[in-house]
Design a protein around this motif. Structure first.
Motif, PDB file in Angstrom:
ATOM      1  N   ILE A   4      21.912 -53.387  22.906  1.00 37.62           N
ATOM      2  CA  ILE A   4      20.649 -52.638  23.037  1.00 37.62           C
ATOM      3  C   ILE A   4      20.119 -52.279  21.653  1.00 37.62           C
ATOM      4  CG2 ILE A   4      19.571 -50.554  23.950  1.00 37.62           C
ATOM      5  CD1 ILE A   4      21.950 -50.426  25.959  1.00 37.62           C
TER       6      ILE A   4
ATOM      7  N   ARG B 295      18.008 -42.357  20.674  1.00 42.00           N
ATOM      8  CA  ARG B 295      18.492 -42.312  22.060  1.00 42.00           C
ATOM      9  C   ARG B 295      17.426 -42.809  23.018  1.00 42.00           C
ATOM     10  NH1 ARG B 295      21.776 -37.872  20.880  1.00 42.00           N
ATOM     11  NH2 ARG B 295      20.072 -36.395  20.876  1.00 42.00           N
TER      12      ARG B 295
ATOM     13  N   TYR C   5      26.576 -42.584  21.264  1.00 40.88           N
ATOM     14  CA  TYR C   5      25.520 -43.039  22.172  1.00 40.88           C
ATOM     15  C   TYR C   5      26.105 -43.654  23.440  1.00 40.88           C
ATOM     16  CZ  TYR C   5      22.012 -42.150  18.578  1.00 40.88           C
ATOM     17  OH  TYR C   5      21.195 -41.547  17.666  1.00 40.88           O
TER      18      TYR C   5
ATOM     19  N   VAL D 167       9.440 -64.464   5.843  1.00 43.34           N
ATOM     20  CA  VAL D 167       9.997 -64.563   7.187  1.00 43.34           C
ATOM     21  C   VAL D 167      10.721 -65.902   7.342  1.00 43.34           C
ATOM     22  CG1 VAL D 167       9.440 -64.612   9.652  1.00 43.34           C
ATOM     23  CG2 VAL D 167       8.193 -63.084   8.110  1.00 43.34           C
TER      24      VAL D 167
ATOM     25  N   ILE E 119      14.710 -44.590  22.402  1.00 39.07           N
ATOM     26  CA  ILE E 119      14.368 -46.002  22.186  1.00 39.07           C
ATOM     27  C   ILE E 119      15.391 -46.879  22.901  1.00 39.07           C
ATOM     28  CG2 ILE E 119      14.290 -47.844  20.457  1.00 39.07           C
ATOM     29  CD1 ILE E 119      13.156 -45.753  18.479  1.00 39.07           C
ATOM     30  N   MET E 120      16.665 -46.521  22.774  1.00 46.65           N
ATOM     31  CA  MET E 120      17.703 -47.358  23.394  1.00 46.65           C
ATOM     32  C   MET E 120      17.668 -47.250  24.913  1.00 46.65           C
ATOM     33  SD  MET E 120      20.946 -47.545  20.893  1.00 46.65           S
ATOM     34  CE  MET E 120      21.242 -45.822  20.665  1.00 46.65           C
TER      35      MET E 120
ATOM     36  N   VAL F 179      14.202 -59.930   6.561  1.00 46.98           N
ATOM     37  CA  VAL F 179      13.189 -59.183   7.323  1.00 46.98           C
ATOM     38  C   VAL F 179      13.830 -58.304   8.404  1.00 46.98           C
ATOM     39  CG1 VAL F 179      11.259 -59.427   8.915  1.00 46.98           C
ATOM     40  CG2 VAL F 179      11.334 -60.799   6.860  1.00 46.98           C
TER      41      VAL F 179
ATOM     42  N   GLU G 290      28.074 -43.450  15.550  1.00 47.17           N
ATOM     43  CA  GLU G 290      26.867 -43.365  16.388  1.00 47.17           C
ATOM     44  C   GLU G 290      27.039 -44.178  17.666  1.00 47.17           C
ATOM     45  OE1 GLU G 290      22.816 -42.755  13.865  1.00 47.17           O
ATOM     46  OE2 GLU G 290      23.897 -44.610  13.455  1.00 47.17           O
TER      47      GLU G 290
ATOM     48  N   VAL H 129      26.011 -51.143  24.007  1.00 42.81           N
ATOM     49  CA  VAL H 129      25.299 -50.304  23.034  1.00 42.81           C
ATOM     50  C   VAL H 129      24.864 -51.142  21.837  1.00 42.81           C
ATOM     51  CG1 VAL H 129      25.487 -48.327  21.467  1.00 42.81           C
ATOM     52  CG2 VAL H 129      26.479 -48.207  23.756  1.00 42.81           C
TER      53      VAL H 129
ATOM     54  N   HIS I  77      20.571 -53.783  18.868  1.00 45.45           N
ATOM     55  CA  HIS I  77      20.000 -54.956  18.202  1.00 45.45           C
ATOM     56  C   HIS I  77      18.628 -55.296  18.765  1.00 45.45           C
ATOM     57  CE1 HIS I  77      19.548 -58.734  16.138  1.00 45.45           C
ATOM     58  NE2 HIS I  77      19.363 -59.339  17.298  1.00 45.45           N
ATOM     59  N   LEU I  78      18.496 -55.238  20.104  1.00 45.23           N
ATOM     60  CA  LEU I  78      17.184 -55.508  20.723  1.00 45.23           C
ATOM     61  C   LEU I  78      16.128 -54.547  20.198  1.00 45.23           C
ATOM     62  CD1 LEU I  78      18.156 -56.084  24.483  1.00 45.23           C
ATOM     63  CD2 LEU I  78      17.227 -57.796  22.900  1.00 45.23           C
ATOM     64  N   ALA I  79      16.525 -53.286  19.977  1.00 43.28           N
ATOM     65  CA  ALA I  79      15.591 -52.256  19.507  1.00 43.28           C
ATOM     66  C   ALA I  79      15.511 -52.239  17.987  1.00 43.28           C
ATOM     67  CB  ALA I  79      16.025 -50.893  20.038  1.00 43.28           C
ATOM     68  N   ARG I  80      16.207 -53.154  17.312  1.00 36.93           N
ATOM     69  CA  ARG I  80      16.223 -53.220  15.850  1.00 36.93           C
ATOM     70  C   ARG I  80      16.653 -51.886  15.241  1.00 36.93           C
ATOM     71  NH1 ARG I  80      16.226 -57.728  17.409  1.00 36.93           N
ATOM     72  NH2 ARG I  80      14.748 -59.391  16.904  1.00 36.93           N
ATOM     73  N   LEU I  81      17.763 -51.385  15.772  1.00 41.43           N
ATOM     74  CA  LEU I  81      18.357 -50.173  15.213  1.00 41.43           C
ATOM     75  C   LEU I  81      19.734 -50.525  14.668  1.00 41.43           C
ATOM     76  CD1 LEU I  81      17.529 -47.591  18.034  1.00 41.43           C
ATOM     77  CD2 LEU I  81      16.456 -47.715  15.783  1.00 41.43           C
ATOM     78  N   GLN I  82      20.060 -49.921  13.546  1.00 40.97           N
ATOM     79  CA  GLN I  82      21.364 -50.155  12.947  1.00 40.97           C
ATOM     80  C   GLN I  82      22.192 -48.890  13.138  1.00 40.97           C
ATOM     81  OE1 GLN I  82      21.431 -52.498   9.243  1.00 40.97           O
ATOM     82  NE2 GLN I  82      22.093 -50.561   8.340  1.00 40.97           N
ATOM     83  N   LEU I  83      23.314 -48.993  13.836  1.00 41.06           N
ATOM     84  CA  LEU I  83      24.102 -47.799  14.141  1.00 41.06           C
ATOM     85  C   LEU I  83      25.443 -47.849  13.421  1.00 41.06           C
ATOM     86  CD1 LEU I  83      23.578 -47.588  18.019  1.00 41.06           C
ATOM     87  CD2 LEU I  83      22.170 -46.585  16.219  1.00 41.06           C
TER      88      LEU I  83
ATOM     89  N   GLN J 247       8.497 -59.197   3.188  1.00 40.76           N
ATOM     90  CA  GLN J 247       9.444 -60.224   2.743  1.00 40.76           C
ATOM     91  C   GLN J 247       9.148 -61.549   3.434  1.00 40.76           C
ATOM     92  OE1 GLN J 247      12.469 -57.418   3.887  1.00 40.76           O
ATOM     93  NE2 GLN J 247      13.846 -58.322   2.388  1.00 40.76           N
TER      94      GLN J 247
ATOM     95  N   THR K  25      14.738 -49.287  25.985  1.00 37.68           N
ATOM     96  CA  THR K  25      15.007 -50.715  25.797  1.00 37.68           C
ATOM     97  C   THR K  25      15.895 -51.225  26.928  1.00 37.68           C
ATOM     98  OG1 THR K  25      14.845 -50.413  23.409  1.00 37.68           O
ATOM     99  CG2 THR K  25      15.952 -52.408  24.164  1.00 37.68           C
TER     100      THR K  25
ATOM    101  N   ARG L 262      14.193 -48.494  10.180  1.00 40.89           N
ATOM    102  CA  ARG L 262      14.225 -47.766  11.445  1.00 40.89           C
ATOM    103  C   ARG L 262      15.434 -46.823  11.554  1.00 40.89           C
ATOM    104  NH1 ARG L 262      10.954 -49.496  15.529  1.00 40.89           N
ATOM    105  NH2 ARG L 262      12.532 -49.589  17.139  1.00 40.89           N
ATOM    106  N   SER L 263      16.339 -46.896  10.566  1.00 40.29           N
ATOM    107  CA  SER L 263      17.413 -45.894  10.553  1.00 40.29           C
ATOM    108  C   SER L 263      16.861 -44.524  10.157  1.00 40.29           C
ATOM    109  CB  SER L 263      18.544 -46.326   9.623  1.00 40.29           C
ATOM    110  OG  SER L 263      18.097 -46.281   8.280  1.00 40.29           O
TER     111      SER L 263
ATOM    112  N   LEU M 262      13.911 -54.262   8.640  1.00 41.14           N
ATOM    113  CA  LEU M 262      13.466 -53.576   9.851  1.00 41.14           C
ATOM    114  C   LEU M 262      14.530 -52.560  10.302  1.00 41.14           C
ATOM    115  CD1 LEU M 262      10.972 -53.847  11.551  1.00 41.14           C
ATOM    116  CD2 LEU M 262      12.049 -55.706  12.817  1.00 41.14           C
ATOM    117  N   LYS M 263      15.769 -53.018  10.357  1.00 44.04           N
ATOM    118  CA  LYS M 263      16.840 -52.130  10.824  1.00 44.04           C
ATOM    119  C   LYS M 263      17.085 -50.983   9.852  1.00 44.04           C
ATOM    120  CE  LYS M 263      19.415 -55.195  13.888  1.00 44.04           C
ATOM    121  NZ  LYS M 263      20.722 -55.826  14.169  1.00 44.04           N
TER     122      LYS M 263
END
Lengths: 525, 96
Positions: free
Chosen positions: B11, A396, B27, B93, A398-399, A379, B23, B8, B13-19, B91, A402, A387-388, A383-384
């Motif tokens: 943050i 930028r 950032y 959980v 969002i981070m 899950v 990147e 970075v 991970h907290l925002a559920r972003l994969q960099l 999916q 956050t 959100r990419s 999500l990740k």
């Protein structure tokens, strides 16, 4: 599997696919294009202002179908260069136009009956794709119209399509759109401003008679200045945000573009009003804005804040704005200095508050209820992955948000920013005890080159330094054309008013406009 | 540099972003620049200032507790990337 109550065949065209746009063109337009000529037959019609077209429709000199077809032909002829529309709803627009003509035949008349307008792509339109300029909403077909779109339809307007925007309205140039960059009709190598740059370019290049945008930090006033339009940002709460995709909820406000002050007032008139579905909607009667345009500003107290004329202001902009203020004085206004002492802290406070709210609002894009879903191992992975699909600026912000809201930093960043907001709001309230309106430049410079600021986020943020203090306050504001620089690029005069004083700033802008030639100049396209 | 690469990552991970690595590096610089800029607000004495969260203050906006029609199920589910049995499908959980 998909369920369908919504259109089985989708009735709109995406302008960002690689396929050539095949709109239903008129015979005149097709002939011209086939022989390599510019299909200029429609110039008389599309060059009318909204209020002039309304008059022509009322007097039976033209029809809504003719005006709508002329706009479609114009889009075919020039939007491959300007790239203002993301989506065109030609079939629906022609149907709405035919319905408007039929209603008029029956003797009906409504404020915008039969008038083609454009809507920024962060505003939901039933059955017509709405992406907020983002990949993460590609393919999203809203099941309902936003309040403002309901109001436009009820007023009889014809909705041509959805205009380009910086992703989630985050930006000052449309370069943050996931689809393409809109070009300024005054100089195609330059930006139209943003984030509502698609709407601004469409109106400036006469591909719509007026348009809706949103203004969270200047996103309507700044592009209005850069494209020689009138752009009004009403008081927060005067126009409902229901059905508007949220960026920073305490700052977002539906706003509008017109080629003249009267045009802007006409579209504002039908969109203003109380809506119980937006709990921040203001429940006070809507005055008759068009009737308030008397052009008499004798005795109006105009404050000029020195904080808005500091370093970084292009000399031609300063000169044009000071000349415009002299013109207000010549019309009988009383001009005096006023101070907004905390202005320099507005940009820092905004870039904590807006990203904080954005990080919360954009948490909803999880690939569950709408938008694409990119599968990951679990899950969180999904999500990740999903959100990419956000673009660089959305990520930028969002981070940034956050971080500003995270444990250990909340008080130092977000908490302090909210207190600075109180000081900014207080500045405006104090000033409006001394003056009726505040006059200043809208944008520190005229339109910049495409690509010029795209790698330096902070320099892009500075483009809104003169517009975003107002968003932190309870005031309203507008931009009205006030001249050109050496390169024939438009300059805007910003007029700001106290809470719900839209009538006052509109009338001051009208008085100025009626005695100056700037708004009559049109983009060379 | 206000932020480390670890910051970075945390943050993101907290925002559920994969960099990507590139990147993260980009950032780190850009977000540090912005944070340095916004730190200007620490110059101000804000001890006695109340925070403002909204432009126009309104409290407790209520409506009558009357049932009204809501959107149809098909409209609600129309944009779902996956759905089954009139529900959004996701999916698992929890482990099976």
């Amino acid at each position: 599997m998909r369920l369908t109550r919504l259109p089985t065949s989708l009735r709109f065209r995406q302008c960002w696919t690689n396929e050539p746009l095949s709109l239903p063109v008129s015979n005149l337009c097709a002939e011209a294009l086939a022989s390599g000529r510019s299909p200029g037959y429609y110039m008389d019609l599309i060059s009318l202002s909204l209020t002039e077209l309304r008059q022509a429709l009322r007097q039976g000199q033209t029809t809504s179908v003719a005006a709508t077809q002329a706009i479609l032909d114009r889009i075919v002829a020039v939007d491959n260069q300007v790239q203002s529309y993301l989506t065109i709803a030609d079939e629906l627009a022609l149907e709405q136009a035919a319905a408007a003509d039929a209603r008029r035949q029956q003797g009906e008349d409504t404020p915008l009956l039969g008038i083609p307008v454009a809507v920024k792509d962060v505003i939901c339109t039933e059955g017509v794709e709405t992406t907020a300029g983002s990949q993460i909403l590609s393919g999203y077909i809203p099941p309902y119209d936003a309040f403002v779109v309901q109001q436009l339809k009820q007023a009889g307007a014809v909705i041509m399509g959805k205009t380009n925007t910086d992703e989630f309205a985050m930006g000052s140039s449309t370069e943050n759109s996931a689809y393409f960059t809109t070009h300024n009709p005054w100089d195609l190598t330059r930006v139209p401003g943003g984030s509502s740059g698609g709407s601004a370019a469409a109106v400036a290049a006469r591909m719509a008679f007026a348009a809706l945008g949103t203004d969270t930090g200047g996103s309507v006033r700044q592009p209005a200045a850069l494209c020689n339009l009138v752009g009004l940002r009403p008081t927060y709460g005067r126009v409902s945000r229901w059905g508007v995709i949220a960026y920073a909820s305490s700052l977002d406000q539906v706003s509008m573009f017109g080629r003249t002050v009267a045009d802007c007032a006409a579209i504002f008139q039908v969109t203003a009003g109380y809506d119980r579905r937006d709990s921040t909607s203001i429940d006070t009667p809507v005055p008759d804005y068009e009737a308030a345009l008397t052009g008499d500003i004798r005795g109006l107290r105009v404050g000029v804040p020195e904080e808005y004329f500091g370093a970084g202001l292009q000399p031609a902009v300063a000169a044009a704005v000071l000349a415009a203020i002299e013109q207000l004085a010549a019309l009988g206004a009383e001009v005096m200095p006023v101070s907004l002492p905390h202005t320099k802290y507005a940009l820092p406070a905004y870039y904590l508050i807006a990203p904080a709210e954005a990080s919360a609002n954009l948490a909803r894009y999880d690939g569950v209820r709408f938008g694409p879903r990119l599968l990951g191992a679990d899950v969180i992975g999904t999500l990740k992955q999903t959100r990419s699909l956000f673009g660089a600026e959305a990520k930028r912000r969002i981070m940034l948000g956050t971080y500003a809201l995270s444990a250990g930093y909340y008080d130092a960043y977000y908490g302090r920013a909210l207190k600075v907001r109180s000081l900014i709001k207080q500045d405006f309230q104090t000033a409006f005890q001394q003056v009726d309106i505040i006059a200043a430049p809208t944008s520190p410079t005229t339109a910049f080159k495409i690509g010029e600021k795209v790698d330096d986020p902070l320099s892009m943020y500075l483009a809104d330094i003169l517009t975003l203090p107002l968003n932190l306050s309870a005031s309203c504001g507008l931009s009205v054309p006030c001249g050109f620089d050496e390169q024939k690029l438009p300059i805007g005069l910003q007029l700001m008013g106290d809470t719900l004083q839209e009538m006052t700033i509109l009338n001051a802008a009208y008085a100025y406009e009626q005695t100056t030639p700037w708004h009559q100049m049109t983009a060379p396209l | 540099m206000t932020l480390t690469l670890d910051d970075v990552e945390k943050i993101a991970h907290l925002a559920r972003l994969q960099l990507t690595a590139a990147e993260k590096k980009q950032y780190q610089g850009q977000l540090s620049d912005v944070l340095d800029y916004v730190a200007q607000i620490s110059e101000l004495d804000l001890a006695d200032i109340a925070p403002t969260t909204h432009a126009v203050v309104q409290h407790n906006v209520m409506r009558d507790d009357v049932a009204e029609p809501s959107m149809t199920l098909s409209d609600v589910l129309f944009n779902a990337p996956d759905q089954a049995a009139n529900q959004f499908k996701i999916q698992a959980v929890l482990d099976e």
